[in-house]
Design a protein around this motif. Structure first.
Motif, PDB file in Angstrom:
ATOM      1  N   ARG A 117       0.857  -1.204   0.000  1.00  0.00           N
ATOM      2  CA  ARG A 117       0.000   0.000   0.000  1.00  0.00           C
ATOM      3  C   ARG A 117       0.885   1.243   0.000  1.00  0.00           C
ATOM      4  O   ARG A 117       0.588   2.216  -0.676  1.00  0.00           O
ATOM      5  N   ASP A 118       1.997   1.230   0.740  1.00  0.00           N
ATOM      6  CA  ASP A 118       2.914   2.378   0.741  1.00  0.00           C
ATOM      7  C   ASP A 118       3.506   2.613  -0.650  1.00  0.00           C
ATOM      8  O   ASP A 118       3.667   3.756  -1.071  1.00  0.00           O
ATOM      9  N   ASP A 119       3.840   1.533  -1.356  1.00  0.00           N
ATOM     10  CA  ASP A 119       4.355   1.665  -2.723  1.00  0.00           C
ATOM     11  C   ASP A 119       3.307   2.336  -3.622  1.00  0.00           C
ATOM     12  O   ASP A 119       3.636   3.209  -4.431  1.00  0.00           O
ATOM     13  N   ILE A 120       2.057   1.934  -3.483  1.00  0.00           N
ATOM     14  CA  ILE A 120       0.975   2.519  -4.288  1.00  0.00           C
ATOM     15  C   ILE A 120       0.817   3.996  -3.957  1.00  0.00           C
ATOM     16  O   ILE A 120       0.661   4.836  -4.846  1.00  0.00           O
ATOM     17  N   ASN A 121       0.869   4.330  -2.687  1.00  0.00           N
ATOM     18  CA  ASN A 121       0.766   5.742  -2.285  1.00  0.00           C
ATOM     19  C   ASN A 121       1.896   6.553  -2.905  1.00  0.00           C
ATOM     20  O   ASN A 121       1.679   7.687  -3.367  1.00  0.00           O
ATOM     21  N   TRP A 122       3.091   5.999  -2.920  1.00  0.00           N
ATOM     22  CA  TRP A 122       4.229   6.714  -3.498  1.00  0.00           C
ATOM     23  C   TRP A 122       4.068   6.845  -5.016  1.00  0.00           C
ATOM     24  O   TRP A 122       4.329   7.903  -5.585  1.00  0.00           O
ATOM     25  N   LEU A 123       3.620   5.778  -5.676  1.00  0.00           N
ATOM     26  CA  LEU A 123       3.377   5.852  -7.125  1.00  0.00           C
ATOM     27  C   LEU A 123       2.329   6.917  -7.440  1.00  0.00           C
ATOM     28  O   LEU A 123       2.460   7.652  -8.420  1.00  0.00           O
ATOM     29  N   THR A 124       1.321   7.011  -6.607  1.00  0.00           N
ATOM     30  CA  THR A 124       0.287   8.032  -6.795  1.00  0.00           C
ATOM     31  C   THR A 124       0.881   9.426  -6.637  1.00  0.00           C
ATOM     32  O   THR A 124       0.550  10.346  -7.390  1.00  0.00           O
TER      33      THR A 124
END
Length: 125
Positions: A41-48
């Motif tokens: 989820r942290d990776d997705i937040n960073w990609l966003t």
């Protein structure tokens, strides 16, 4: 989650995610026993975050500077935070100028639309 899910959630293409990873804009992405990327989820937040910065028109070099600073071992030091803040503030100024240009263009376009509508209304009589 796998890269296709990460792409769907972040709004980025799989190729863009791979590019960001190779360019050092992502922390190390975990991999499963097959070697496939597993995004948290942290990776997705960073990609966003990266997607939003690019959507504002931030140049890729500036996005990379921001990302590298945010993932540096000393990222929590005031100097690093100040660098990121300055980068965001500079871009906000650029974005405000672009917004003013777009408003002026929109106003001009609306003026031309009104002229054409008026011209068409007078020829219909």
């Amino acid at each position: 989650m796998l890269i296709n899910e990460a792409a769907d959630l972040s709004g980025l293409s799989q190729d863009t995610i791979r590019f960001y990873e190779k360019s050092g804009m992502l922390d190390t992405i975990q991999r499963d026993t097959r070697g496939w990327r597993i995004f948290s989820r942290d990776d997705i937040n960073w990609l966003t975050t990266l997607e939003r910065l690019r959507a504002t028109g931030m140049p890729l070099d500036d996005v990379k500077r921001f990302a590298v600073s945010a993932h540096a071992p000393d990222c929590d030091l005031p100097e690093q935070k100040a660098k990121r803040l300055a980068l965001l503030e500079d871009h906000a100024v650029t974005l405000a100028k672009r917004e003013a240009e777009l408003k002026a263009c929109k106003s001009y376009l609306n003026h031309k639309i009104n002229l054409y509508r008026a011209a068409l209304e007078t020829t219909d009589d």
